[in-house]
Design a protein around this motif. Structure first.
Motif, PDB file in Angstrom:
ATOM      1  N   MET A   1       0.832  -1.193   0.000  1.00 24.58           N
ATOM      2  CA  MET A   1       0.000   0.000   0.000  1.00 24.58           C
ATOM      3  C   MET A   1       0.870   1.248   0.000  1.00 24.58           C
ATOM      4  N   LYS A   2       0.720   2.076  -1.014  1.00 17.08           N
ATOM      5  CA  LYS A   2       1.493   3.318  -1.086  1.00 17.08           C
ATOM      6  C   LYS A   2       0.630   4.475  -0.607  1.00 17.08           C
ATOM      7  N   ARG A   3       1.270   5.345   0.178  1.00 18.87           N
ATOM      8  CA  ARG A   3       0.554   6.451   0.810  1.00 18.87           C
ATOM      9  C   ARG A   3       1.219   7.779   0.448  1.00 18.87           C
ATOM     10  N   ALA A   4       0.373   8.747   0.072  1.00 18.44           N
ATOM     11  CA  ALA A   4       0.831  10.122  -0.140  1.00 18.44           C
ATOM     12  C   ALA A   4       0.275  10.966   1.006  1.00 18.44           C
ATOM     13  N   PHE A   5       1.094  11.869   1.486  1.00 19.86           N
ATOM     14  CA  PHE A   5       0.711  12.745   2.594  1.00 19.86           C
ATOM     15  C   PHE A   5       0.878  14.185   2.152  1.00 19.86           C
ATOM     16  N   VAL A   6      -0.161  14.991   2.357  1.00 21.70           N
ATOM     17  CA  VAL A   6      -0.132  16.410   2.010  1.00 21.70           C
ATOM     18  C   VAL A   6      -0.223  17.209   3.302  1.00 21.70           C
ATOM     19  N   THR A   7       0.672  18.174   3.466  1.00 23.68           N
ATOM     20  CA  THR A   7       0.634  19.020   4.657  1.00 23.68           C
ATOM     21  C   THR A   7       0.730  20.493   4.291  1.00 23.68           C
ATOM     22  N   VAL A   8      -0.074  21.294   5.001  1.00 15.66           N
ATOM     23  CA  VAL A   8       0.000  22.747   4.855  1.00 15.66           C
ATOM     24  C   VAL A   8       0.484  23.384   6.159  1.00 15.66           C
ATOM     25  N   GLY A   9       0.887  22.550   7.123  1.00 16.31           N
ATOM     26  CA  GLY A   9       1.369  23.070   8.399  1.00 16.31           C
ATOM     27  C   GLY A   9       0.263  23.762   9.177  1.00 16.31           C
ATOM     28  N   GLY A  33       0.255   4.235  -8.392  1.00 12.78           N
ATOM     29  CA  GLY A  33       0.273   3.153  -7.416  1.00 12.78           C
ATOM     30  C   GLY A  33      -0.083   3.547  -5.996  1.00 12.78           C
ATOM     31  N   TYR A  34      -0.469   4.796  -5.793  1.00 14.62           N
ATOM     32  CA  TYR A  34      -0.869   5.226  -4.447  1.00 14.62           C
ATOM     33  C   TYR A  34      -2.318   4.810  -4.217  1.00 14.62           C
ATOM     34  N   ASN A  35      -2.599   4.301  -3.029  1.00 11.77           N
ATOM     35  CA  ASN A  35      -3.976   3.916  -2.723  1.00 11.77           C
ATOM     36  C   ASN A  35      -4.496   4.594  -1.462  1.00 11.77           C
ATOM     37  N   ARG A  36      -3.704   5.525  -0.940  1.00 11.54           N
ATOM     38  CA  ARG A  36      -4.158   6.297   0.218  1.00 11.54           C
ATOM     39  C   ARG A  36      -3.571   7.704   0.134  1.00 11.54           C
ATOM     40  N   LEU A  37      -4.426   8.689   0.414  1.00 10.30           N
ATOM     41  CA  LEU A  37      -4.006  10.088   0.451  1.00 10.30           C
ATOM     42  C   LEU A  37      -4.478  10.657   1.779  1.00 10.30           C
ATOM     43  N   VAL A  38      -3.538  11.216   2.528  1.00 10.91           N
ATOM     44  CA  VAL A  38      -3.848  11.837   3.820  1.00 10.91           C
ATOM     45  C   VAL A  38      -3.605  13.332   3.670  1.00 10.91           C
ATOM     46  N   LEU A  39      -4.640  14.127   3.958  1.00 11.98           N
ATOM     47  CA  LEU A  39      -4.556  15.580   3.835  1.00 11.98           C
ATOM     48  C   LEU A  39      -4.574  16.226   5.212  1.00 11.98           C
ATOM     49  N   GLN A  40      -3.536  16.980   5.534  1.00 10.97           N
ATOM     50  CA  GLN A  40      -3.503  17.807   6.745  1.00 10.97           C
ATOM     51  C   GLN A  40      -3.799  19.218   6.249  1.00 10.97           C
ATOM     52  N   ILE A  41      -5.006  19.728   6.570  1.00  8.97           N
ATOM     53  CA  ILE A  41      -5.507  20.942   5.914  1.00  8.97           C
ATOM     54  C   ILE A  41      -5.337  22.220   6.735  1.00  8.97           C
ATOM     55  N   GLY A  42      -4.785  22.126   7.945  1.00  6.87           N
ATOM     56  CA  GLY A  42      -4.540  23.324   8.740  1.00  6.87           C
ATOM     57  C   GLY A  42      -5.791  24.144   8.980  1.00  6.87           C
ATOM     58  N   ARG A  43      -5.653  25.469   8.822  1.00  7.55           N
ATOM     59  CA  ARG A  43      -6.763  26.392   9.080  1.00  7.55           C
ATOM     60  C   ARG A  43      -7.640  26.640   7.854  1.00  7.55           C
ATOM     61  N   GLY A  44      -7.453  25.857   6.819  1.00  5.37           N
ATOM     62  CA  GLY A  44      -8.155  26.092   5.561  1.00  5.37           C
ATOM     63  C   GLY A  44      -9.663  25.970   5.640  1.00  5.37           C
ATOM     64  N   THR A  45     -10.308  26.554   4.649  1.00  2.00           N
ATOM     65  CA  THR A  45     -11.770  26.486   4.565  1.00  2.00           C
ATOM     66  C   THR A  45     -12.231  25.370   3.634  1.00  2.00           C
TER      67      THR A  45
END
Length: 165
Positions: A1-9, A33-45
């Motif tokens: 399982m490949k995972r991508a992680f997105v962060t905006v702090g 080949g990624y099957n999971r995406l984790v988004l850390q969205i901070g203070r976003g709307t």
């Protein structure tokens, strides 16, 4: 399982979250080949709807005490250009794509990303070029970021304040 992680702090970068959570971006990540995406969205709307299917999972959260676990589990990190987020990802040896927020004035973040790219440690782009970069990048070309050497800084500081000659 490949995972991508997105962060905006701790900031908000709605354009990045919108871009990476868009159908076309998810399809590109799946094709890589990624099957999971984790988004850390901070203070976003912009708050994408989490989902899970047989082939892909999208998780979303604002903040955690530490991003350590998400960074550790990531096979790819997509980050805003904050120095802390960039260096933390690189120090963990993670392939890194930095997305420049063009709306920031006097963009020192661009300078950091440009220099780290020049040294071969990361790729950088804008939201408008992210999808193309994801499709064309070769993560195997990235160089490991050298670990910090706090003892050198400590010795330098000792000299500057006159504790050592």
């Amino acid at each position: 399982m490949k995972r991508a992680f997105v962060t905006v702090g701790t900031t908000s970068f709605d354009e990045l979250i919108e871009c990476v959570a868009a159908y076309d971006s998810l399809q590109i990540l799946k094709s890589l080949g990624y099957n999971r995406l984790v988004l850390q969205i901070g203070r976003g709307t912009v708050v994408p709807e989490p989902f899970s299917s047989d082939s892909f999972t999208l998780d979303v959260y604002r903040f955690k005490d530490s991003l350590n676990e998400d960074l550790q589990q990531a096979d790819l990190v997509i980050s805003h250009a904050g120095a802390g987020s960039c260096l933390e990802s690189l120090e963990k040896g993670k392939p890194l794509v930095v997305v420049i927020n063009e709306k920031l004035m006097n963009n020192h973040q661009f300078e950091l990303a440009k220099q780290l790219h020049k040294e071969g440690h990361l790729f950088y782009c804008t939201c408008s070029t992210l999808r193309g970069l994801l499709q064309s990048m070769d993560l195997s070309t990235l160089k490991c970021y050298p670990p910090g050497q706090p003892e050198k800084f400590s010795a330098f500081l000792d000299k500057v304040v006159g504790l050592q000659k």
